[in-house]
Design a protein around this motif. Structure first.
Motif, PDB file in Angstrom:
ATOM      1  N   TYR A  46      35.162  10.082  40.218  1.00 33.26           N
ATOM      2  CA  TYR A  46      34.321   9.513  39.207  1.00 33.26           C
ATOM      3  C   TYR A  46      34.342   8.082  38.999  1.00 33.26           C
ATOM      4  CZ  TYR A  46      32.958   8.220  34.483  1.00 33.26           C
ATOM      5  OH  TYR A  46      32.366   7.436  33.468  1.00 33.26           O
ATOM      6  N   GLN A  47      35.629   7.253  39.118  1.00 29.26           N
ATOM      7  CA  GLN A  47      35.709   5.961  38.812  1.00 29.26           C
ATOM      8  C   GLN A  47      35.045   5.374  40.066  1.00 29.26           C
ATOM      9  OE1 GLN A  47      39.949   5.644  38.734  1.00 29.26           O
ATOM     10  NE2 GLN A  47      39.929   5.713  36.464  1.00 29.26           N
ATOM     11  N   ASN A  48      35.129   5.866  41.334  1.00 27.59           N
ATOM     12  CA  ASN A  48      34.569   4.996  42.440  1.00 27.59           C
ATOM     13  C   ASN A  48      32.980   5.246  42.442  1.00 27.59           C
ATOM     14  OD1 ASN A  48      36.088   3.889  44.510  1.00 27.59           O
ATOM     15  ND2 ASN A  48      37.283   5.779  44.632  1.00 27.59           N
ATOM     16  N   ALA A  49      32.336   6.348  41.900  1.00 26.39           N
ATOM     17  CA  ALA A  49      30.981   6.475  41.827  1.00 26.39           C
ATOM     18  C   ALA A  49      30.512   5.745  40.762  1.00 26.39           C
ATOM     19  CB  ALA A  49      30.797   7.825  41.673  1.00 26.39           C
ATOM     20  N   PHE A  50      30.947   5.842  39.556  1.00 23.58           N
ATOM     21  CA  PHE A  50      30.251   5.168  38.567  1.00 23.58           C
ATOM     22  C   PHE A  50      30.806   4.096  37.516  1.00 23.58           C
ATOM     23  CE2 PHE A  50      29.293   9.794  38.513  1.00 23.58           C
ATOM     24  CZ  PHE A  50      27.750   9.653  38.778  1.00 23.58           C
ATOM     25  N   ARG A  51      31.999   3.585  37.990  1.00 23.16           N
ATOM     26  CA  ARG A  51      32.726   2.383  37.685  1.00 23.16           C
ATOM     27  C   ARG A  51      32.476   1.325  38.600  1.00 23.16           C
ATOM     28  NH1 ARG A  51      38.735   2.205  35.751  1.00 23.16           N
ATOM     29  NH2 ARG A  51      38.010   3.563  34.054  1.00 23.16           N
ATOM     30  N   TYR A  52      32.547   1.805  40.032  1.00 20.71           N
ATOM     31  CA  TYR A  52      32.519   0.525  41.041  1.00 20.71           C
ATOM     32  C   TYR A  52      31.044   0.835  41.840  1.00 20.71           C
ATOM     33  CZ  TYR A  52      37.365   0.950  40.146  1.00 20.71           C
ATOM     34  OH  TYR A  52      38.526   0.888  39.264  1.00 20.71           O
ATOM     35  N   TYR A  53      30.472   1.969  41.316  1.00 18.82           N
ATOM     36  CA  TYR A  53      29.341   2.288  42.288  1.00 18.82           C
ATOM     37  C   TYR A  53      29.354   2.403  43.818  1.00 18.82           C
ATOM     38  CZ  TYR A  53      26.973   1.597  37.877  1.00 18.82           C
ATOM     39  OH  TYR A  53      26.704   1.945  36.396  1.00 18.82           O
ATOM     40  N   GLU A  54      30.506   2.807  44.274  1.00 18.37           N
ATOM     41  CA  GLU A  54      30.821   2.926  45.434  1.00 18.37           C
ATOM     42  C   GLU A  54      30.404   4.563  45.918  1.00 18.37           C
ATOM     43  OE1 GLU A  54      31.789   1.264  48.190  1.00 18.37           O
ATOM     44  OE2 GLU A  54      32.876  -0.676  47.423  1.00 18.37           O
ATOM     45  N   MET A  55      29.218   4.761  45.658  1.00 16.28           N
ATOM     46  CA  MET A  55      28.762   6.213  45.936  1.00 16.28           C
ATOM     47  C   MET A  55      29.008   6.954  47.228  1.00 16.28           C
ATOM     48  SD  MET A  55      25.606   5.926  43.173  1.00 16.28           S
ATOM     49  CE  MET A  55      26.145   5.961  41.368  1.00 16.28           C
ATOM     50  N   GLY A  56      28.733   6.140  48.118  1.00 14.74           N
ATOM     51  CA  GLY A  56      28.918   6.924  49.441  1.00 14.74           C
ATOM     52  C   GLY A  56      30.353   7.020  49.767  1.00 14.74           C
ATOM     53  N   TYR A  57      31.399   6.303  49.209  1.00 12.62           N
ATOM     54  CA  TYR A  57      32.640   6.579  49.392  1.00 12.62           C
ATOM     55  C   TYR A  57      33.002   7.716  48.241  1.00 12.62           C
ATOM     56  CZ  TYR A  57      37.694   5.639  49.480  1.00 12.62           C
ATOM     57  OH  TYR A  57      39.089   5.588  49.525  1.00 12.62           O
ATOM     58  N   ALA A  58      32.580   7.733  47.387  1.00  8.31           N
ATOM     59  CA  ALA A  58      32.776   8.782  46.353  1.00  8.31           C
ATOM     60  C   ALA A  58      32.442  10.218  46.774  1.00  8.31           C
ATOM     61  CB  ALA A  58      32.209   8.367  45.069  1.00  8.31           C
ATOM     62  N   SER A  59      31.211  10.106  47.485  1.00  6.56           N
ATOM     63  CA  SER A  59      30.800  11.204  48.189  1.00  6.56           C
ATOM     64  C   SER A  59      31.819  11.992  48.980  1.00  6.56           C
ATOM     65  CB  SER A  59      29.404  11.264  48.807  1.00  6.56           C
ATOM     66  OG  SER A  59      28.458  10.876  47.891  1.00  6.56           O
ATOM     67  N   PRO A 112      24.588  12.706  43.792  1.00  2.30           N
ATOM     68  CA  PRO A 112      23.252  12.890  44.049  1.00  2.30           C
ATOM     69  C   PRO A 112      22.322  13.368  43.013  1.00  2.30           C
ATOM     70  CG  PRO A 112      24.595  14.507  45.044  1.00  2.30           C
ATOM     71  CD  PRO A 112      25.401  13.311  44.808  1.00  2.30           C
ATOM     72  N   LYS A 113      22.963  14.282  41.877  1.00  2.77           N
ATOM     73  CA  LYS A 113      22.049  14.259  40.690  1.00  2.77           C
ATOM     74  C   LYS A 113      21.822  13.066  39.725  1.00  2.77           C
ATOM     75  CE  LYS A 113      23.570  18.048  38.010  1.00  2.77           C
ATOM     76  NZ  LYS A 113      24.735  18.705  37.555  1.00  2.77           N
ATOM     77  N   PHE A 114      22.759  12.322  39.840  1.00  5.94           N
ATOM     78  CA  PHE A 114      22.264  10.763  39.357  1.00  5.94           C
ATOM     79  C   PHE A 114      21.281  10.159  39.953  1.00  5.94           C
ATOM     80  CE2 PHE A 114      23.305   6.195  39.544  1.00  5.94           C
ATOM     81  CZ  PHE A 114      23.579   5.942  38.206  1.00  5.94           C
ATOM     82  N   ILE A 115      20.981  10.134  41.342  1.00  2.00           N
ATOM     83  CA  ILE A 115      20.255   9.590  42.016  1.00  2.00           C
ATOM     84  C   ILE A 115      18.740  10.167  41.814  1.00  2.00           C
ATOM     85  CG2 ILE A 115      19.268   8.842  44.400  1.00  2.00           C
ATOM     86  CD1 ILE A 115      22.255   8.565  45.160  1.00  2.00           C
ATOM     87  N   MET A 116      18.940  11.614  41.738  1.00  2.00           N
ATOM     88  CA  MET A 116      17.814  12.432  41.636  1.00  2.00           C
ATOM     89  C   MET A 116      17.159  12.256  40.085  1.00  2.00           C
ATOM     90  SD  MET A 116      18.944  15.727  43.522  1.00  2.00           S
ATOM     91  CE  MET A 116      17.905  16.937  42.920  1.00  2.00           C
ATOM     92  N   PHE A 117      18.055  12.189  39.299  1.00  2.69           N
ATOM     93  CA  PHE A 117      17.622  12.046  37.876  1.00  2.69           C
ATOM     94  C   PHE A 117      16.803  10.836  37.762  1.00  2.69           C
ATOM     95  CE2 PHE A 117      20.653  15.393  36.010  1.00  2.69           C
ATOM     96  CZ  PHE A 117      20.108  16.386  36.798  1.00  2.69           C
TER      97      PHE A 117
END
Lengths: 293, 275
Positions: free
Chosen positions: A253-266, B125-130
């Motif tokens: 969660y922190q990587n995705a939505f605090r640092y916006y490192e979404m590829g890494y978070a995935s 992905p839901k974040f991006i899709m939404f």
């Protein structure tokens, strides 16, 4: 059972399932596939060009110190599951015997589970205050001069989170055990009594083996549920102090939505998936050794 | 007093004492919400405040961060999600339980496997899709996905499977099709299961913190868990206010629980033991 009415108007099956299926495709299947793709990109929210980076995210993850801390913390968090199940079994066995106020007691034990995790998180935050919180007040009163710092120190924070989670899950586990115990035949217990079995022997050699499928189910679902949980921990500690309560799900969660490192978070989220798979498979294979159907 | 009654009473007392330990955090929360700041950490704990201080509750319910707003938002999201989820789950469950068509069992396996995927995999992905669909940071980002619950399909399917086949058979001989059998016969029989699913689903949405945290930004959209977090971030030294806010966050679910206790407990039990 195949009957004529079940087979008639077969096409209607799609009409019944269709609306739900569309949602499952939109909100589960497509995101899952999309996430799998994102794992191999450097996608960051709002950045225009996304590059395909191959296995970079996975390499980064394997070299990330915090990733290993998060795994260790997740395992420590999962320790609460068997403890909660054990306590719930004891409570359920007692409540299943003759007690007064059975319904009231059942409801009181179940109460934490129905309440909002965020609200109870804040209550526990105050209860656990190291200097003047009520819990340490009680500990000092019974003669413990240096009670733990609970959520405030890196050594004790994960234990404090475990205690909260044990408390939260206890009622749920107990309700499931109660349902299972009600299926145990009275004759069997009667027979044991006639044979002179003591309470402890009855519990250990009859009740515990008979409810072992339930124990197995609670263990699997409890571990999977706990591994995914991050709401309570996010609300109480946000992973701190330091990274001492950063569990894997919170790390994602922190990587995705605090640092916006979404590829890494995935990438990390798929590691979480693999861990859940391993847990499930290992337990599935191991169940034959101790589950009696 | 005979021995059996004595034992039963003794066990009841012990269990009652332990159950109070379970709910002590709530009792402390309510008690603290009525205290003055100086009394919060007084030891020994004063369970009943000397003077009841209502000001913290007033603060929670009025002003800029009023819980009135959070309640209305949560009510909207929870009620709409629950109605959608119960309707679509019942339909799909009937299809899975009572109609034979090609690919049904494969589809059901896909449903099963989706339960293994952690929500964290789906968040980005839901974040991006939404965002792309324009529903990010609206209540629809919570309501629409809320319509689709795999658990709901399982629970209702389990119930439909337990209804005797002869009932459908008889209706079929009388000339009824699946829609009529579903709406006139099976659904009315399923009322207790529908109530169970509705209550459990409602409580999920009411307590849902994770999705709201990820998909909502604007303060005027906040649901109760986010509102609670917001209140506490802005009043983090006002412990009495925090506890008044936590009380406001918990009370609705306690009321729902007291009303629907039987359904919640049976629903939870049956979903795990039989499902």
């Amino acid at each position: 059972m195949k009957t004529s009415w079940m087979k008639r108007q077969q096409h209607l099956g799609y009409l019944f399932i269709g609306p739900n299926m569309i949602g499952v495709i939109l909100f589960f299947i497509i995101p899952a596939i999309y996430s799998f793709y994102l794992m191999f990109t450097d996608y960051k929210f709002m950045s225009p060009d996304t590059k395909f980076v191959g296995l970079d995210n996975i390499q980064r993850m394997l070299g990330d110190e915090v990733f290993y801390i998060a795994i260790k913390n997740t395992l420590m968090f999962l320790l609460s599951v068997p403890v909660s199940i054990g306590l719930a079994f004891i409570v359920a066995v007692v409540l299943n015997r003759s007690v007064y106020l059975k319904k009231l007691l059942r409801a009181l034990y179940f109460m934490p589970y129905i309440t909002s995790g965020v609200a109870v998180a804040f209550v526990w935050m105050l209860l656990f205050q190291p200097n003047n919180g009520p819990i340490n007040g009680i500990l000092r009163a019974i003669g413990i001069a240096n009670p733990p710092g609970w959520l405030s120190t890196m050594e004790s924070s994960m234990y404090a989170v475990d205690i909260i989670w044990i408390w939260f899950m206890l009622g749920y586990n107990m309700i499931i055990y109660l349902a299972a115990l009600q299926e145990v035949s009275g004759e069997l217990l009667e027979a044991a009594k006639i044979d002179g079995a003591r309470t402890w022997q009855t519990v250990r050699s009859i009740l515990w083996p008979l409810v072992s499928p339930t124990t197995f189910l609670l263990l699997i679902t409890g571990l999977i549920m706990s591994i995914k949980q991050f709401g309570i921990i996010q609300a109480i500690t946000q992973g701190g102090p330091g990274n001492s309560t950063t569990v894997l799900s919170l790390f994602i969660y922190q990587n995705a939505f605090r640092y916006y490192e979404m590829g890494y978070a995935s990438a990390v989220s798929w590691a979480l998936f693999v861990i859940i798979m391993i847990f499930t498979v290992v337990q599935w294979l191991g169940q034959k050794r101790w589950v009696h159907y | 007093m005979n021995k059996a009654v004595f034992n039963k009473s003794l066990i009841t007392l012990v269990m009652l004492f332990l159950s109070i330990v379970m709910i002590v955090p709530f009792l402390w929360m309510i008690s603290t919400s009525f205290k003055t700041p100086a009394e919060v950490f007084q030891y020994p704990i004063q369970w009943i405040p000397v003077h009841f201080n209502w000001s913290h509750h007033v603060k929670v319910w009025t002003g800029e961060n009023s819980f009135m707003l959070y309640y209305l938002n949560s009510l909207k999201v929870s009620v709409l999600s629950t109605i959608g989820a119960v309707t679509l789950s019942s339909l799909a469950a009937y299809g899975f339980a009572r109609i034979q068509f090609r690919g049904r069992d494969t589809m059901f396996m896909v449903y099963l496997s989706m339960m293994m995927v952690p929500p964290q995999v789906l968040f980005v992905p839901k974040f991006i899709m939404f965002d792309w669909a324009g529903i990010y940071n609206t209540h629809w980002a919570l309501i629409l996905p809320g319509f689709f619950t795999i658990f709901g399909v399982f629970m209702m399917r389990q119930f439909f499977l337990s209804v005797p086949y002869e009932i459908s058979e008889a209706a079929f001989i009388d000339g009824a099709g699946h829609f009529r059998i579903f709406s006139r016969i099976i659904l009315p029989m399923a009322k207790p299961s529908i109530a169970t699913l509705a209550i459990i689903d409602f409580s999920w949405h009411w307590n849902d913190y994770e999705n709201a945290l990820v998909f909502l930004i604007d303060h005027d959209l906040f649901t109760v868990p986010l509102g609670l977090q917001n209140f506490i971030l802005e009043n983090n030294v006002d412990y009495n206010g925090m506890m008044a806010a936590a009380t406001a966050g918990i009370i609705p679910m306690i009321i729902v629980f007291l009303i629907g206790q039987k359904y919640i407990i049976e629903g939870v039990a049956s979903s795990a033991v039989k499902g």
